[in-house]
Design a protein around this motif. Structure first.
Motif, PDB file in Angstrom:
ATOM      1  N   LEU A   1      46.694  55.741  -5.892  1.00 55.75           N
ATOM      2  CA  LEU A   1      46.899  55.963  -7.327  1.00 55.75           C
ATOM      3  C   LEU A   1      48.389  56.160  -7.608  1.00 55.75           C
ATOM      4  CD1 LEU A   1      44.040  57.528  -6.456  1.00 55.75           C
ATOM      5  CD2 LEU A   1      44.026  58.029  -8.900  1.00 55.75           C
ATOM      6  N   PRO A   2      49.123  55.089  -7.909  1.00 55.61           N
ATOM      7  CA  PRO A   2      50.528  55.226  -8.285  1.00 55.61           C
ATOM      8  C   PRO A   2      50.649  55.553  -9.770  1.00 55.61           C
ATOM      9  CG  PRO A   2      49.934  52.913  -8.211  1.00 55.61           C
ATOM     10  CD  PRO A   2      48.683  53.685  -7.836  1.00 55.61           C
ATOM     11  N   ALA A   3      51.707  56.264 -10.147  1.00 53.27           N
ATOM     12  CA  ALA A   3      51.854  56.621 -11.556  1.00 53.27           C
ATOM     13  C   ALA A   3      53.257  57.138 -11.847  1.00 53.27           C
ATOM     14  CB  ALA A   3      50.824  57.684 -11.951  1.00 53.27           C
ATOM     15  N   TYR A   4      53.592  57.097 -13.125  1.00 53.04           N
ATOM     16  CA  TYR A   4      54.799  57.740 -13.668  1.00 53.04           C
ATOM     17  C   TYR A   4      54.377  58.528 -14.892  1.00 53.04           C
ATOM     18  CZ  TYR A   4      58.770  58.245 -16.831  1.00 53.04           C
ATOM     19  OH  TYR A   4      59.695  58.755 -17.722  1.00 53.04           O
ATOM     20  N   LEU A   5      54.887  59.744 -15.026  1.00 55.80           N
ATOM     21  CA  LEU A   5      54.603  60.591 -16.181  1.00 55.80           C
ATOM     22  C   LEU A   5      55.915  61.074 -16.763  1.00 55.80           C
ATOM     23  CD1 LEU A   5      52.484  62.036 -17.959  1.00 55.80           C
ATOM     24  CD2 LEU A   5      52.497  63.908 -16.303  1.00 55.80           C
ATOM     25  N   GLY A   6      56.157  60.739 -18.024  1.00 54.66           N
ATOM     26  CA  GLY A   6      57.406  61.113 -18.674  1.00 54.66           C
ATOM     27  C   GLY A   6      57.366  62.520 -19.242  1.00 54.66           C
ATOM     28  N   GLY A   7      58.388  62.840 -20.004  1.00 53.29           N
ATOM     29  CA  GLY A   7      58.518  64.167 -20.579  1.00 53.29           C
ATOM     30  C   GLY A   7      59.839  64.792 -20.203  1.00 53.29           C
ATOM     31  N   ASP A   8      59.972  66.089 -20.466  1.00 54.00           N
ATOM     32  CA  ASP A   8      61.227  66.785 -20.180  1.00 54.00           C
ATOM     33  C   ASP A   8      61.548  66.790 -18.692  1.00 54.00           C
ATOM     34  OD1 ASP A   8      61.485  67.319 -22.869  1.00 54.00           O
ATOM     35  OD2 ASP A   8      60.524  69.283 -22.735  1.00 54.00           O
ATOM     36  N   ASP A   9      60.537  66.777 -17.858  1.00 51.33           N
ATOM     37  CA  ASP A   9      60.722  66.775 -16.406  1.00 51.33           C
ATOM     38  C   ASP A   9      59.919  65.611 -15.839  1.00 51.33           C
ATOM     39  OD1 ASP A   9      61.389  67.452 -13.843  1.00 51.33           O
ATOM     40  OD2 ASP A   9      60.083  69.195 -13.706  1.00 51.33           O
TER      41      ASP A   9
END
Length: 338
Positions: free
Chosen positions: A63-71
């Motif tokens: 399960l590859p992923a990227y999660l944005g946001g402040d960090d």
């Protein structure tokens, strides 16, 4: 996190300690991840399944992923499911997570992933129960499948601040169901726990039901067996026949992801030739763009495929506390050269 030439390792005991007592933080992290994903602040390729000839129950998933946001955070979870491990006295699932630097791309952190996976799955289920089920007490909580995931779901549901009147449990192994009352005791407290000998009995009585089994083919065929207004947490994704799915008020985590790998919803899509039986995502209810339920009598089914962004959300939470507490094992010179 670490310097370019080092890797930080957080083993199972580290991850357990960093998650301990933080159920509400975990649920909030899952909620925020769903909302960010709905807003397009993520990158979520489809999970990759590795299966083996002649072995239908065993699998390994990436399960590859990227999660944005402040960090912002990026990485991958590599998780296996081998149900036969239970007979060996070890856990069914095992997993590892790798987090990458968003400056250099180098792996920076390695985490034991099965605890993260169980916690994010349970937090997602508890969040869905809280969002989808009408406010107030949960008179009867039904548990189908007496394993680790449902144990964790009971633990997280107990963190919602809702009173649970009774817990019904069912498993294809009656002895396992009978023993589950002892397993749940630390979380259930004085809540009565009753083992049901028939699944139909549990379905008729429970207001909220969690299916977390190792089923590879659907077996539940009659939606009228559920009480009107019930909330179904379809965590294992393969217990309900397409006819049940088509008769329900369906909420998912991500439409494209859940329509894969012969899930019950995938089978319903193949049967009908469309996806219109899915009303919305959980995030759309959280952000207020959709109501929690179609109506008071409909049976709401939440079917989460289990998104890699949730693992990243928990890894981010763990890393925040690990930095403060200086937890983990640092491996210098992990990479060759500078």
């Amino acid at each position: 996190m670490t310097t370019d030439n080092a890797v930080l390792v957080l083993c199972g005991p580290d991850v357990h300690a960093l998650l301990e007592g933080r159920n509400r933080e975990v649920i909030d992290a899952v909620r925020d991840a769903y909302v960010a994903h709905q807003a397009g602040k993520s990158c979520l390729p489809h999970s990759v399944f590795v299966r083996f000839p002649g072995r239908v129950k065993e699998r390994i998933i990436a399960l590859p992923a990227y999660l944005g946001g402040d960090d912002e955070i990026a990485g991958i979870k590599w998780i296996s499911s081998f149900p036969g491990n239970l007979e060996r006295g070890i856990s069914r699932a095992s997993a590892i997570m790798v987090l990458n630097s968003l400056e250099t791309g180098r792996p920076e952190v390695i985490l034991e992933g099965s605890l993260i996976s169980a916690a994010r799955t349970a937090a997602s289920a508890a969040l869905a129960a809280d969002v989808l089920h009408p406010a107030g007490d949960i008179d009867v909580l039904g548990i189908v499948g007496c394993g680790l995931i449902n144990r964790e779901i009971v633990r997280f549901v107990s963190s919602l601040g809702r009173q649970v009147g009774r817990i019904l449990v069912y498993d294809v192994d009656p002895q396992r169901a009978a023993h589950f009352a002892e397993v749940l005791a630390p979380f259930a407290g004085k809540i009565p726990v009753e083992a049901c000998t028939a699944l139909g009995d549990l379905m008729a009585r429970a207001h909220v039901i969690s299916f977390a089994t190792t089923a590879v083919e659907p077996t539940v065929s009659d939606i009228t067996a559920f009480r009107p207004g019930a909330t179904i947490l379809h965590i294992s994704l393969r217990d309900l026949m397409p006819e049940v799915v088509l008769g329900a008020d369906n909420v998912v985590d991500d439409v494209d992801h859940v329509m894969r790998a012969q899930t019950s919803l995938h089978l319903a899509e193949q049967k009908e030739g469309h996806r219109r039986f899915v009303r919305c995502t959980l995030a759309e209810i959280i952000n207020g763009s959709q109501p929690a339920r179609r109506d008071d009598k409909s049976i709401v089914v939440f079917s989460p495929f289990g998104l890699g962004i949730l693992d990243l959300a928990l890894a981010r939470l763990i890393m925040k506390h690990a930095r403060v507490l200086e937890q983990g094992i640092r491996i210098d010179r992990f990479f060759e050269g500078a």
